[in-house]
Design a protein around this motif. Structure first.
Motif, mmCIF file in Angstrom:
data_model
loop_
_atom_site.group_PDB
_atom_site.id
_atom_site.type_symbol
_atom_site.label_atom_id
_atom_site.label_comp_id
_atom_site.label_asym_id
_atom_site.label_seq_id
_atom_site.Cartn_x
_atom_site.Cartn_y
_atom_site.Cartn_z
ATOM 1 N N THR A 125 0.832 -1.201 0.000
ATOM 2 C CA THR A 125 0.000 0.000 0.000
ATOM 3 C C THR A 125 0.866 1.249 0.000
ATOM 4 N N SER A 126 0.286 2.337 -0.446
ATOM 5 C CA SER A 126 0.964 3.633 -0.354
ATOM 6 C C SER A 126 0.694 4.296 0.991
ATOM 7 N N GLY A 127 -0.121 3.650 1.826
ATOM 8 C CA GLY A 127 -0.400 4.176 3.161
ATOM 9 C C GLY A 127 0.799 4.033 4.083
ATOM 10 N N GLU A 128 0.809 4.831 5.143
ATOM 11 C CA GLU A 128 1.892 4.811 6.126
ATOM 12 C C GLU A 128 1.287 4.564 7.507
ATOM 13 N N ILE A 129 1.778 3.549 8.202
ATOM 14 C CA ILE A 129 1.259 3.186 9.519
ATOM 15 C C ILE A 129 2.326 3.440 10.574
ATOM 16 N N PHE A 130 1.906 4.045 11.677
ATOM 17 C CA PHE A 130 2.810 4.316 12.787
ATOM 18 C C PHE A 130 2.088 3.949 14.077
ATOM 19 N N CYS A 131 2.808 3.341 15.034
ATOM 20 C CA CYS A 131 2.180 2.868 16.277
ATOM 21 C C CYS A 131 2.782 3.560 17.498
ATOM 22 N N VAL A 132 1.909 3.889 18.440
ATOM 23 C CA VAL A 132 2.340 4.517 19.691
ATOM 24 C C VAL A 132 1.600 3.861 20.840
ATOM 25 N N ILE A 133 2.332 3.522 21.904
ATOM 26 C CA ILE A 133 1.699 3.051 23.130
ATOM 27 C C ILE A 133 2.164 3.946 24.275
ATOM 28 N N ALA A 134 1.232 4.359 25.119
ATOM 29 C CA ALA A 134 1.538 5.242 26.242
ATOM 30 C C ALA A 134 1.258 4.527 27.556
ATOM 31 N N ARG A 135 2.107 4.761 28.535
ATOM 32 C CA ARG A 135 1.833 4.202 29.863
ATOM 33 C C ARG A 135 0.628 4.916 30.467
ATOM 34 N N GLN A 136 0.606 6.237 30.345
ATOM 35 C CA GLN A 136 -0.544 7.038 30.755
ATOM 36 C C GLN A 136 -0.485 8.366 30.035
ATOM 37 N N CYS A 137 -1.634 8.986 29.856
ATOM 38 C CA CYS A 137 -1.701 10.246 29.110
ATOM 39 C C CYS A 137 -1.865 11.454 30.018
ATOM 40 N N PHE B 217 -1.174 -4.971 18.594
ATOM 41 C CA PHE B 217 -0.687 -4.064 17.554
ATOM 42 C C PHE B 217 -0.478 -4.793 16.237
ATOM 43 N N VAL B 218 0.029 -6.016 16.299
ATOM 44 C CA VAL B 218 0.191 -6.799 15.069
ATOM 45 C C VAL B 218 -1.159 -7.012 14.390
ATOM 46 N N GLY B 219 -2.161 -7.399 15.170
ATOM 47 C CA GLY B 219 -3.488 -7.616 14.602
ATOM 48 C C GLY B 219 -4.091 -6.348 14.044
ATOM 49 N N ALA B 220 -3.917 -5.232 14.762
ATOM 50 C CA ALA B 220 -4.465 -3.955 14.296
ATOM 51 C C ALA B 220 -3.765 -3.493 13.026
ATOM 52 N N VAL B 221 -2.438 -3.657 12.978
ATOM 53 C CA VAL B 221 -1.681 -3.264 11.784
ATOM 54 C C VAL B 221 -2.136 -4.088 10.581
ATOM 55 N N GLU B 222 -2.319 -5.371 10.771
ATOM 56 C CA GLU B 222 -2.733 -6.235 9.667
ATOM 57 C C GLU B 222 -4.122 -5.855 9.146
ATOM 58 N N ARG B 223 -5.026 -5.523 10.047
ATOM 59 C CA ARG B 223 -6.372 -5.136 9.615
ATOM 60 C C ARG B 223 -6.366 -3.786 8.908
ATOM 61 N N CYS B 224 -5.619 -2.852 9.466
ATOM 62 C CA CYS B 224 -5.517 -1.551 8.804
ATOM 63 C C CYS B 224 -4.810 -1.697 7.455
ATOM 64 N N GLY B 225 -3.776 -2.502 7.422
ATOM 65 C CA GLY B 225 -3.037 -2.700 6.183
ATOM 66 C C GLY B 225 -3.868 -3.315 5.081
ATOM 67 N N ALA B 226 -4.756 -4.232 5.461
ATOM 68 C CA ALA B 226 -5.594 -4.894 4.457
ATOM 69 C C ALA B 226 -6.504 -3.892 3.756
ATOM 70 N N VAL B 227 -7.104 -2.987 4.529
ATOM 71 C CA VAL B 227 -8.014 -2.022 3.910
ATOM 72 C C VAL B 227 -7.228 -0.948 3.151
ATOM 73 N N LEU B 228 -6.033 -0.610 3.630
ATOM 74 C CA LEU B 228 -5.207 0.349 2.910
ATOM 75 C C LEU B 228 -4.770 -0.220 1.567
ATOM 76 N N ALA B 229 -4.411 -1.495 1.554
ATOM 77 C CA ALA B 229 -4.013 -2.126 0.289
ATOM 78 C C ALA B 229 -5.159 -2.141 -0.714
ATOM 79 N N GLN B 230 -6.369 -2.254 -0.201
ATOM 80 C CA GLN B 230 -7.548 -2.288 -1.071
ATOM 81 C C GLN B 230 -7.813 -0.928 -1.704
ATOM 82 N N HIS B 231 -7.721 0.121 -0.911
ATOM 83 C CA HIS B 231 -8.081 1.457 -1.385
ATOM 84 C C HIS B 231 -6.877 2.281 -1.851
ATOM 85 N N PHE B 232 -5.697 1.942 -1.349
ATOM 86 C CA PHE B 232 -4.504 2.739 -1.663
ATOM 87 C C PHE B 232 -3.352 1.815 -2.051
#
Length: 203
Positions: free
Chosen positions: A22-34, A171-186
């Protein structure tokens, strides 16, 4: 550390693999607290101290000076007890925690430059442990084509894994799901430049 180094490497590898499609760009962030929410215990402690005098005045012969000293003691003790993190995060209103976490997610979206990709196809996958909050933020180029339901499904996967103590799997599961739809549309372009680092960061 919320996510081990090997798990971070695993997430990076999944992001890289997904972005090849995909031409999409994925970035992940995890916070201990906000947020630290330190004013919330003080508000509760003040409420306890303010409510204390009435029953004492009505039901006891205690002098006003003693009641005042007792008020101060109650405020001090309650402030200390309610400020313990294990207690503090249970007395903060859920809405306040969600607003704080969402604000941090937006800050990270901008701070990591996801709004600066060439075709506005940046996607942030964000989670905060203390707030029990997760969110996917996609730039305008993506939101025009991808329904919210897709992000909700990715969030559900992420939250379920974090609840099991396995944030990396989430995060792996979320990236894969987001990536699948990005590959479809972008689909990837001719160059398919990697505009953002393929990684998860902790804050």
């Amino acid at each position: 550390m919320l996510v081990s180094r090997p798990d971070k490497d695993r997430i990076s590898a999944v992001i890289a693999a997904v972005e090849h499609k995909t031409s999409g760009e994925i970035f992940c962030v995890i916070a201990r607290q906000c947020g630290d929410y330190r004013t919330i215990p003080l508000i509760w402690a003040a409420a306890f101290a303010l409510l204390l005098p009435l029953p004492l005045i009505l039901l006891s012969p205690m002098r006003a000076s003693w009641i005042y000293m007792l008020q101060l003691a109650v405020f001090a003790i309650a402030s200390v007890i309610l400020s313990i993190p294990a207690i503090r995060f249970h007395i903060v209103p859920r809405r306040s925690m969600q607003q704080q976490a969402h604000a941090e997610a937006v800050r990270q979206f901008l701070a990591q430059g996801l709004h600066k990709t060439e075709n506005r196809t940046g996607v942030l996958i964000f989670a905060s442990e203390a707030e029990h909050y997760a969110e996917v933020i996609a730039d305008e180029g993506i939101n025009e084509k991808v329904p919210q339901q897709v992000w909700d499904e990715a969030i559900a996967v992420l939250i379920a894994a974090i609840a099991r103590g396995r944030p990396a799997d989430g995060f792996v599961g979320a990236v894969e799901r987001c990536g699948a739809v990005l590959a479809q549309h972008f689909p990837p372009g001719a160059l398919n430049r990697n505009e953002l680092p393929d990684k998860l960061i902790e804050i």
